[in-house]
Design a protein around this motif. Structure first.
Motif, PDB file in Angstrom:
ATOM      1  N   PRO A   1      -3.324  15.107   9.522  1.00 30.73           N
ATOM      2  CA  PRO A   1      -3.960  13.777   9.525  1.00 30.73           C
ATOM      3  C   PRO A   1      -3.960  13.098   8.162  1.00 30.73           C
ATOM      4  O   PRO A   1      -4.024  11.862   8.080  1.00 30.73           O
ATOM      5  N   LEU A   2      -3.907  13.876   7.077  1.00 30.99           N
ATOM      6  CA  LEU A   2      -3.964  13.297   5.738  1.00 30.99           C
ATOM      7  C   LEU A   2      -2.693  12.530   5.389  1.00 30.99           C
ATOM      8  O   LEU A   2      -2.637  11.852   4.359  1.00 30.99           O
ATOM      9  N   ALA A   3      -1.681  12.632   6.224  1.00 29.81           N
ATOM     10  CA  ALA A   3      -0.450  11.869   5.991  1.00 29.81           C
ATOM     11  C   ALA A   3      -0.644  10.386   6.279  1.00 29.81           C
ATOM     12  O   ALA A   3       0.182   9.565   5.879  1.00 29.81           O
ATOM     13  N   PHE A   4      -1.735  10.041   6.947  1.00 30.84           N
ATOM     14  CA  PHE A   4      -2.003   8.652   7.310  1.00 30.84           C
ATOM     15  C   PHE A   4      -3.063   8.072   6.373  1.00 30.84           C
ATOM     16  O   PHE A   4      -4.092   8.716   6.133  1.00 30.84           O
ATOM     17  N   ASP A   5      -2.803   6.861   5.898  1.00 31.92           N
ATOM     18  CA  ASP A   5      -3.746   6.219   4.975  1.00 31.92           C
ATOM     19  C   ASP A   5      -5.112   5.998   5.617  1.00 31.92           C
ATOM     20  O   ASP A   5      -6.147   6.173   4.971  1.00 31.92           O
ATOM     21  N   PHE A   6      -5.127   5.591   6.888  1.00 31.81           N
ATOM     22  CA  PHE A   6      -6.409   5.302   7.529  1.00 31.81           C
ATOM     23  C   PHE A   6      -7.257   6.567   7.683  1.00 31.81           C
ATOM     24  O   PHE A   6      -8.485   6.506   7.639  1.00 31.81           O
ATOM     25  N   MET A   7      -6.601   7.715   7.836  1.00 35.05           N
ATOM     26  CA  MET A   7      -7.346   8.961   7.928  1.00 35.05           C
ATOM     27  C   MET A   7      -7.905   9.374   6.577  1.00 35.05           C
ATOM     28  O   MET A   7      -9.014   9.924   6.495  1.00 35.05           O
TER      29      MET A   7
END
Length: 285
Positions: free
Chosen positions: A10-16
């Motif tokens: 999930p940390l690959a996504f900015d919103f996460m």
């Protein structure tokens, strides 16, 4: 490796990344404040202020000012109105809070239904941490840091006030200043938590960590640490769970906090029951 992959994906996504930072910041400030609310017995006060911010949010939107100012002002008005009514009538404080917060919450719902805004009622009520913007994240971090620092610096005075207001007054502390100061910090914490869990679920984050730590700890400083750890873990786990099951983040965080409390409560109850049985056996022998 699979577990690490699931944790890091999930940390690959900015919103996460923004959601996790906001959730942890909110969790820390709510956990610290929850210890004082549990000690003071202000669970219903937190519930009252969290519901009462809705009219302020609508008024702030109409005035074109940041929603946090309206929410904070509405929360303080609710606390002041509750204190004034309690001091000038024979009705008990919990009854007054129930009347005031339900009335202001209903007023906010009516105002919201009559105003055409780009705000979604579900996001206000239950939060939308996955949709938090950089500006909202900065606001949450600043408020959370400010409230946390003030509470930690004044924790001794606040702890004495919550535990024994009469003793605090004898020692020369301004009980009224501590009273309204704690209410202001509570309102600010609720404002910081709006984006993460909304006005309804914030009360759980303001109570669950503190009551869980209260079951486990004998000293207040240790209670603060345990409550913070429980809250941070719940916020991280709840955010990750909501990502994988495609569910609302705020409710997931609150559910995990409730599960932790139930597990701790069962453990404490079992330990007490075993100690009681051992004491009876010793008495018989």
């Amino acid at each position: 490796m699979d577990i690490i992959h699931y944790l890091l994906e999930p940390l690959a996504f900015d919103f996460m990344q923004r959601a996790l930072i906001a959730a942890v910041a909110t969790g820390i400030v709510c956990a610290i404040l929850s210890c004082f609310l549990v000690l003071k017995g202000w669970s219903l006060m937190g519930d009252a202020i969290s519901h009462a911010v809705l009219p302020g949010i609508v008024l702030a939107y109409l005035a074109g000012v940041p929603l946090m100012f309206g929410a904070f002002g509405s929360g303080i008005f609710c606390a002041a109105a509750t204190g004034y009514i309690k001091d000038n009538c024979r009705v008990k404080e919990d009854t007054v809070m129930g009347i005031v917060y339900s009335g202001m919450f209903a007023l906010g719902l009516v105002m919201f239904s009559r105003v055409d805004s780009d705000q979604h009622l579900t996001h206000i009520l239950f939060g939308n941490v996955l949709g938090i913007t950089h500006a909202e994240l900065t606001q949450t971090l600043v408020i959370s840091l400010l409230v946390s620092v003030i509470i930690l610096v004044k924790r001794r005075d606040l702890m004495l006030y919550c535990f024994d207001p009469a003793q605090a007054k004898v020692l020369g502390l301004s009980v009224k200043l501590l009273h309204y100061g704690l209410l202001c910090l509570l309102a600010l914490a609720i404002v910081a938590s709006l984006q993460a869990v909304g006005v309804i679920l914030v009360i759980a984050m303001l109570i669950s960590p503190g009551i869980t730590a209260f079951q486990l700890c004998r000293s207040f400083d240790r209670m603060l640490i345990v409550a913070t750890l429980v809250s941070v873990f719940s916020c991280i786990a709840g955010t990750l769970v909501s990502f994988y099951i495609d569910a609302a983040t705020g409710p997931c965080i609150v559910i995990i906090q409730a599960i932790i409390f139930l597990v701790v409560q069962m453990k404490v109850s079992y330990k007490r029951r075993r100690q009681s049985l051992q004491a009876k056996r010793s008495a018989l022998l």
